[in-house]
Design a protein around this motif. Structure first.
Motif, PDB file in Angstrom:
ATOM      1  N   SER A 206      30.695  39.079 -25.577  1.00  0.00           N
ATOM      2  CA  SER A 206      30.602  38.611 -26.963  1.00  0.00           C
ATOM      3  C   SER A 206      29.326  39.095 -27.650  1.00  0.00           C
ATOM      4  CB  SER A 206      30.658  37.084 -27.009  1.00  0.00           C
ATOM      5  OG  SER A 206      29.538  36.511 -26.347  1.00  0.00           O
ATOM      6  N   VAL A 207      28.435  39.749 -26.906  1.00  0.00           N
ATOM      7  CA  VAL A 207      27.210  40.317 -27.474  1.00  0.00           C
ATOM      8  C   VAL A 207      27.417  41.818 -27.684  1.00  0.00           C
ATOM      9  CG1 VAL A 207      24.743  40.716 -27.155  1.00  0.00           C
ATOM     10  CG2 VAL A 207      25.785  38.592 -26.335  1.00  0.00           C
ATOM     11  N   LEU A 208      27.231  42.277 -28.914  1.00  0.00           N
ATOM     12  CA  LEU A 208      27.381  43.696 -29.238  1.00  0.00           C
ATOM     13  C   LEU A 208      26.037  44.403 -29.086  1.00  0.00           C
ATOM     14  CD1 LEU A 208      29.066  46.069 -30.349  1.00  0.00           C
ATOM     15  CD2 LEU A 208      28.423  45.321 -32.651  1.00  0.00           C
ATOM     16  N   ASN A 209      26.024  45.433 -28.271  1.00  0.00           N
ATOM     17  CA  ASN A 209      24.825  46.225 -28.021  1.00  0.00           C
ATOM     18  C   ASN A 209      24.702  47.301 -29.101  1.00  0.00           C
ATOM     19  OD1 ASN A 209      22.851  47.969 -27.146  1.00  0.00           O
ATOM     20  ND2 ASN A 209      23.747  48.372 -25.146  1.00  0.00           N
ATOM     21  N   LEU A 210      23.802  47.093 -30.043  1.00  0.00           N
ATOM     22  CA  LEU A 210      23.493  48.112 -31.036  1.00  0.00           C
ATOM     23  C   LEU A 210      22.116  48.710 -30.782  1.00  0.00           C
ATOM     24  CD1 LEU A 210      24.977  46.802 -34.418  1.00  0.00           C
ATOM     25  CD2 LEU A 210      25.998  48.275 -32.680  1.00  0.00           C
ATOM     26  N   GLY A 211      21.769  48.872 -29.512  1.00  0.00           N
ATOM     27  CA  GLY A 211      20.571  49.623 -29.165  1.00  0.00           C
ATOM     28  C   GLY A 211      20.814  51.092 -29.466  1.00  0.00           C
ATOM     29  N   SER A 212      19.851  51.743 -30.098  1.00  0.00           N
ATOM     30  CA  SER A 212      20.039  53.131 -30.499  1.00  0.00           C
ATOM     31  C   SER A 212      18.781  53.933 -30.223  1.00  0.00           C
ATOM     32  CB  SER A 212      20.418  53.190 -31.981  1.00  0.00           C
ATOM     33  OG  SER A 212      20.854  54.481 -32.346  1.00  0.00           O
TER      34      SER A 212
ATOM     35  N   ASP B 181      12.580  54.292 -24.341  1.00  0.00           N
ATOM     36  CA  ASP B 181      13.813  54.749 -24.967  1.00  0.00           C
ATOM     37  C   ASP B 181      14.612  53.514 -25.366  1.00  0.00           C
ATOM     38  OD1 ASP B 181      15.790  57.406 -24.980  1.00  0.00           O
ATOM     39  OD2 ASP B 181      16.851  55.499 -24.783  1.00  0.00           O
ATOM     40  N   THR B 182      14.718  53.262 -26.672  1.00  0.00           N
ATOM     41  CA  THR B 182      15.277  51.989 -27.109  1.00  0.00           C
ATOM     42  C   THR B 182      16.733  51.804 -26.705  1.00  0.00           C
ATOM     43  OG1 THR B 182      15.405  53.081 -29.286  1.00  0.00           O
ATOM     44  CG2 THR B 182      13.730  51.384 -28.992  1.00  0.00           C
ATOM     45  N   ALA B 183      17.513  52.878 -26.694  1.00  0.00           N
ATOM     46  CA  ALA B 183      18.910  52.737 -26.283  1.00  0.00           C
ATOM     47  C   ALA B 183      19.001  52.333 -24.816  1.00  0.00           C
ATOM     48  CB  ALA B 183      19.661  54.039 -26.530  1.00  0.00           C
ATOM     49  N   THR B 184      18.210  52.983 -23.964  1.00  0.00           N
ATOM     50  CA  THR B 184      18.236  52.677 -22.530  1.00  0.00           C
ATOM     51  C   THR B 184      17.696  51.278 -22.247  1.00  0.00           C
ATOM     52  OG1 THR B 184      17.974  55.019 -21.993  1.00  0.00           O
ATOM     53  CG2 THR B 184      17.443  53.443 -20.261  1.00  0.00           C
ATOM     54  N   LEU B 185      16.611  50.916 -22.911  1.00  0.00           N
ATOM     55  CA  LEU B 185      16.022  49.598 -22.668  1.00  0.00           C
ATOM     56  C   LEU B 185      16.971  48.476 -23.067  1.00  0.00           C
ATOM     57  CD1 LEU B 185      12.358  50.221 -23.881  1.00  0.00           C
ATOM     58  CD2 LEU B 185      13.117  49.878 -21.514  1.00  0.00           C
ATOM     59  N   THR B 186      17.675  48.636 -24.184  1.00  0.00           N
ATOM     60  CA  THR B 186      18.624  47.604 -24.606  1.00  0.00           C
ATOM     61  C   THR B 186      19.772  47.488 -23.616  1.00  0.00           C
ATOM     62  OG1 THR B 186      18.099  48.245 -26.887  1.00  0.00           O
ATOM     63  CG2 THR B 186      19.930  46.728 -26.581  1.00  0.00           C
ATOM     64  N   GLU B 187      20.247  48.627 -23.165  1.00  0.00           N
ATOM     65  CA  GLU B 187      21.333  48.625 -22.179  1.00  0.00           C
ATOM     66  C   GLU B 187      20.874  47.999 -20.865  1.00  0.00           C
ATOM     67  OE1 GLU B 187      24.464  51.809 -20.122  1.00  0.00           O
ATOM     68  OE2 GLU B 187      22.929  52.505 -21.519  1.00  0.00           O
TER      69      GLU B 187
ATOM     70  N   TYR C 144      22.770  42.573 -30.959  1.00  0.00           N
ATOM     71  CA  TYR C 144      21.396  42.890 -30.573  1.00  0.00           C
ATOM     72  C   TYR C 144      21.096  44.308 -31.037  1.00  0.00           C
ATOM     73  CZ  TYR C 144      17.033  42.006 -28.208  1.00  0.00           C
ATOM     74  OH  TYR C 144      15.703  41.767 -27.965  1.00  0.00           O
ATOM     75  N   SER C 145      20.134  44.433 -31.952  1.00  0.00           N
ATOM     76  CA  SER C 145      19.769  45.732 -32.522  1.00  0.00           C
ATOM     77  C   SER C 145      18.350  46.098 -32.121  1.00  0.00           C
ATOM     78  CB  SER C 145      19.884  45.685 -34.046  1.00  0.00           C
ATOM     79  OG  SER C 145      19.394  46.881 -34.625  1.00  0.00           O
ATOM     80  N   ALA C 146      18.195  47.284 -31.547  1.00  0.00           N
ATOM     81  CA  ALA C 146      16.866  47.815 -31.211  1.00  0.00           C
ATOM     82  C   ALA C 146      16.897  49.319 -31.411  1.00  0.00           C
ATOM     83  CB  ALA C 146      16.483  47.472 -29.775  1.00  0.00           C
ATOM     84  N   GLY C 147      15.960  49.825 -32.195  1.00  0.00           N
ATOM     85  CA  GLY C 147      15.894  51.269 -32.409  1.00  0.00           C
ATOM     86  C   GLY C 147      17.005  51.806 -33.285  1.00  0.00           C
ATOM     87  N   GLY C 148      17.613  50.954 -34.109  1.00  0.00           N
ATOM     88  CA  GLY C 148      18.698  51.425 -34.961  1.00  0.00           C
ATOM     89  C   GLY C 148      18.752  50.670 -36.271  1.00  0.00           C
ATOM     90  N   ASN C 149      19.512  51.226 -37.207  1.00  0.00           N
ATOM     91  CA  ASN C 149      19.706  50.613 -38.520  1.00  0.00           C
ATOM     92  C   ASN C 149      21.189  50.722 -38.847  1.00  0.00           C
ATOM     93  OD1 ASN C 149      19.385  49.552 -41.087  1.00  0.00           O
ATOM     94  ND2 ASN C 149      18.287  51.313 -41.914  1.00  0.00           N
ATOM     95  N   PHE C 150      22.008  50.110 -38.001  1.00  0.00           N
ATOM     96  CA  PHE C 150      23.453  50.332 -38.042  1.00  0.00           C
ATOM     97  C   PHE C 150      24.092  49.848 -39.332  1.00  0.00           C
ATOM     98  CE2 PHE C 150      22.923  51.263 -33.632  1.00  0.00           C
ATOM     99  CZ  PHE C 150      24.043  51.985 -33.249  1.00  0.00           C
ATOM    100  N   LEU C 151      23.586  48.800 -39.934  1.00  0.00           N
ATOM    101  CA  LEU C 151      24.214  48.331 -41.164  1.00  0.00           C
ATOM    102  C   LEU C 151      24.155  49.422 -42.234  1.00  0.00           C
ATOM    103  CD1 LEU C 151      23.970  44.797 -42.701  1.00  0.00           C
ATOM    104  CD2 LEU C 151      23.820  46.804 -44.174  1.00  0.00           C
ATOM    105  N   ASN C 152      23.078  50.178 -42.229  1.00  0.00           N
ATOM    106  CA  ASN C 152      22.877  51.241 -43.214  1.00  0.00           C
ATOM    107  C   ASN C 152      23.459  52.571 -42.772  1.00  0.00           C
ATOM    108  OD1 ASN C 152      21.078  51.614 -45.806  1.00  0.00           O
ATOM    109  ND2 ASN C 152      20.778  53.459 -44.603  1.00  0.00           N
TER     110      ASN C 152
END
Length: 733
Positions: free
Chosen positions: A115-121, A130-136, A407-415
């Motif tokens: 139920s948690v969406l990983n938006l690490g980028s 590396d924000t994508a790797t750390l979030t994962e 969870y967002s880290a290193g990204g701006n997915f809404l934009n």
């Protein structure tokens, strides 16, 4: 040059240190130096230890602007007003981390980890930070998540190339140094002097031009690369590159210019493609230059001239840009790029290329922080372009999970994701959003908790370049401002509260991870590496798949035939699309007759820097439009215009230019979304108009050849036309 040792202490006197930006720009790790005086970075410049080819761009030179920006978030924030209102209060780290840990535990425990969406980028790239790797890594140890398959950069190409090369697609690129052997370089939708495809490419390209190589640029606008480097500019209507490629193949076969011996020995299924382009099967139209001219607007005589020049010139390097696969049926362009290099015998030779992604070669060996695979972890995946749909529709819509947190880290997915309206609705639907950020981006604005992250100059790391056989090093040259913490330290704090701190950190601080990564590398002299900031790999002038090109029987590819699969039955069986690349016309709507392209800005890394005045001053954000298109709409240079389609409306200034072909408009991506009360974006954010529908088989993003209309903006009319525009049904003229 003076550099601290591996202890990663913060310098206090005036010294110069090697650094790199670590941005997801297509360079990723360019050699720079930072001059520090009294604990503050006062200057960024090129690293003199470089070879003169690996050069940073203005994005890297502006690195300190990010660290010292006046609107930087320097303390944790907790939302107080409605989501998206921008109303937050300050909080301590203890409070903010406790809120995040409790909400993640509550949502994951109640609805499952998926139920948690990983938006690490990839806002930060490096061996450790590396924000994508750390979030994962964090979410895997938490129990799992719903993640994204593919990416916004090159998902269509990355999806299709393994069908052609098997696992050998990972070594199908080339070293930029091999451009010195090219007699012709074709940049197809690759604006390499402004949008990075490796730090060495610009200097190598200009050197090639100086020595007399022919530089062909295929692009619907006269970009900076066209103006500075091209000896032959071919404007091609966006989204029609596959038609132009098919027509070139038609000429090669019709005029017996194709290298039939190379085709036979190195590929499987090319005869099917040849029959298709020549129109031999019943009821199939030949892909002639005249046929293509009506689609891509390139004159038939110019198509023939390019085909003949390509066949006659060896070596010819084809460098396909990412733009040509960010369109409807974008998978086909990279299949055809490979086919063209095979048909002309330029595949896998020095100074040529395979037609693949240029950065697909191994980097020097170096350790990296990884992602553990604990037992019982639950990971679901949705296509990157479809994450808003996955949030809004959930299991009822056929997606693998019902998402309740982001969870967002290193990204701006809404934009930066397609269809801002839909992305905003997805953020508004979930129960909880947390962001690790520097600034109040649109994504952060729609968050519940914002955790202030340290910038590139405030953390030590190892840089792994986008393209090139080298590694970079940078120390932490200044202390984090305010209460900012590195992404690694933020995750360590959360992991500790959630009961898996030891597993996440493995008992190491971030500097200790850097030491471990260097110890696991091929670097023979770590101290020299840290002094200069550069380690060069042992091999130079690498040519992807050169062994196969020289001896396909001794070095077969890992494909069913051992050759390049131009016709892939595996692809056909798995996707339902034809085994050979074909022309698939994009959908069209006469209500939106202008074709929008959304290229990279030469001054920003995607949306990073949109808020920084000194970066914005370099080039005013505007919709670039041909004077002919503007005249019929009553629009003058400098006017404010309303750009719209069925998905959104945006107000933006207009810059008239003959450098863009009629029927096409250009709006650089990355500007932060600013909605007004009527649903109009006031900033000119390009993703107001893009769709989550995807390219086709790979469901990759479509960011070019978007149908829009433009009208002169004064105010929205009060009659029925306003309702039509709001619904995306008005003509706008």
């Amino acid at each position: 040059m003076t550099t601290k040792t591996m202890a990663s202490t913060v310098p206090v006197s005036s010294q110069t240190y090697p650094v790199f930006c670590g941005k997801d720009c297509g360079g990723g790790a360019c050699p720079l130096v930072a001059t520090v005086e009294e604990g503050r970075v006062v200057r960024i410049g090129h690293n003199p230890a470089g070879d003169g080819y690996a050069q940073a761009c203005s994005r890297g030179m502006d690195l300190a602007l990010e660290t010292y920006a006046p609107d930087r978030i320097l303390e944790p924030l907790v939302r107080t007003g409605p989501r998206g209102s921008g109303e937050f209060r300050s909080a301590s780290w203890d409070e903010a981390l406790t809120v995040v840990a409790e909400r993640l535990a509550e949502i994951g425990g109640g609805y499952g980890p998926e139920s948690v969406l990983n938006l690490g980028s990839a806002g930060s790239i490096g061996a450790v930070h590396d924000t994508a790797t750390l979030t994962e890594r964090f979410l895997s140890l938490l129990g799992g998540y719903t993640g994204l398959s593919g990416n916004y950069s090159n998902a269509a190409a990355s999806f299709i190339l393994p069908y052609l090369f098997g696992d050998d697609w990972k070594r199908s690129g080339f070293d930029a140094s091999t451009m010195r052997y090219s007699d012709m370089i074709i940049l197809w939708g690759a604006n390499v002097l402004e949008a990075r495809l490796g730090s060495e490419i610009p200097a190598r390209l200009m050197e090639a031009k100086k020595r007399g190589a022919r530089i062909v640029v295929i692009d619907p606008r006269r970009s900076g690369t066209v103006k500075r480097a091209a000896t032959w500019w071919i404007p091609c209507r966006p989204g029609t590159d596959a038609a132009l490629m098919l027509a070139i193949l038609n000429v090669l076969f019709a005029e017996r210019l194709a290298d039939s011996d190379f085709i036979e020995s190195h590929s499987a299924g090319f005869d099917e493609l040849a029959s298709y382009v020549l129109g031999l099967p019943p009821d199939v139209c030949a892909c002639s230059p005249e046929w293509a001219e009506g689609i891509c607007k390139v004159p038939a005589h110019e198509i023939r001239a390019l085909a003949r020049a390509w066949a006659a010139t060896k070596p010819t390097m084809l460098l396909p840009g990412y733009s040509i696969q960010r369109v409807h049926a974008g998978e086909e362009t990279y299949r055809l790029a490979v086919a063209l290099q095979i048909a002309t015998g330029n595949f896998g030779i020095r100074g040529g290329s395979t037609g693949s992604l240029n950065n697909r070669l191994p980097s020097p060996k170096v350790g990296r922080i990884g992602v553990p695979e604990p037992p019982g972890v639950t990971i679901c995946a949705v296509p990157t372009s479809r994450w808003p749909d996955a949030v809004l529709e959930g299991r009822a819509g056929g997606y693998p999970s019902d998402i309740r947190a982001i969870y967002s880290a290193g990204g701006n997915f809404l934009n930066q994701g397609a269809d801002i309206g839909k992305s905003r609705a997805a953020f508004e639907k979930v129960d909880f959003v947390v962001s690790q950020e520097f600034f109040m981006t649109p994504t952060a604005r729609w968050s519940d908790v914002i955790l202030p992250a340290a910038t590139a100059l405030e953390r030590e790391d190892i840089g792994i370049p986008w393209l090139g056989n080298y590694l970079l090093y940078k120390p932490r040259v200044v202390a984090p401002r305010g209460l900012a913490r590195s992404d690694y330290d933020i995750f360590c704090g959360l992991a500790e509260l959630l009961g898996f701190g030891a597993e996440f950190s493995e008992g190491r601080s971030a500097p200790e991870w850097v030491r471990k990564c260097i110890a696991q590398s091929e670097i023979g002299d770590p101290e020299a590496f840290m002094r200069s900031g550069i380690y060069r790999g042992r091999e130079e002038d690498r040519v992807g798949l050169a062994d196969f090109a020289v001896d396909p029987e001794r070095f077969p590819l890992r494909t069913p035939s051992g050759k390049v699969e131009i016709a892939s039955e595996n692809y056909h069986m798995k996707t339902g699309y034809p085994a050979i690349p074909t022309w698939r016309a994009p959908p069209s709507d006469p209500t939106y007759p202008l074709s929008l392209i959304t290229p990279k800005s030469p001054h920003r890394t995607h949306s990073q820097g949109s808020n920084i005045a000194r970066i914005a001053e370099k080039a005013a954000h505007a919709l670039e439009m041909n004077p002919k298109d503007a005249a019929v709409r009553g629009i003058a240079d400098g006017d404010c215009a309303l750009v719209f389609n069925a998905r959104g409306r945006s107000r933006v200034g207009v810059r008239l230019s003959p450098d863009i072909v009629p029927g096409v408009v250009c709006l650089p991506e990355g500007i932060w979304y600013e909605p007004d009360g009527d649903g109009v974006d006031l900033a000119g954010s390009a993703n107001m108009f893009t769709s989550t529908a995807g390219t086709g088989a790979s469901h990759a993003c479509v960011m070019h050849a978007i149908g829009v209309e433009v009208m002169r903006y004064q105010s929205l009319p009060d009659d029925g036309a306003a309702q039509g525009i709001a619904a995306g049904t008005g003509t706008g003229s």
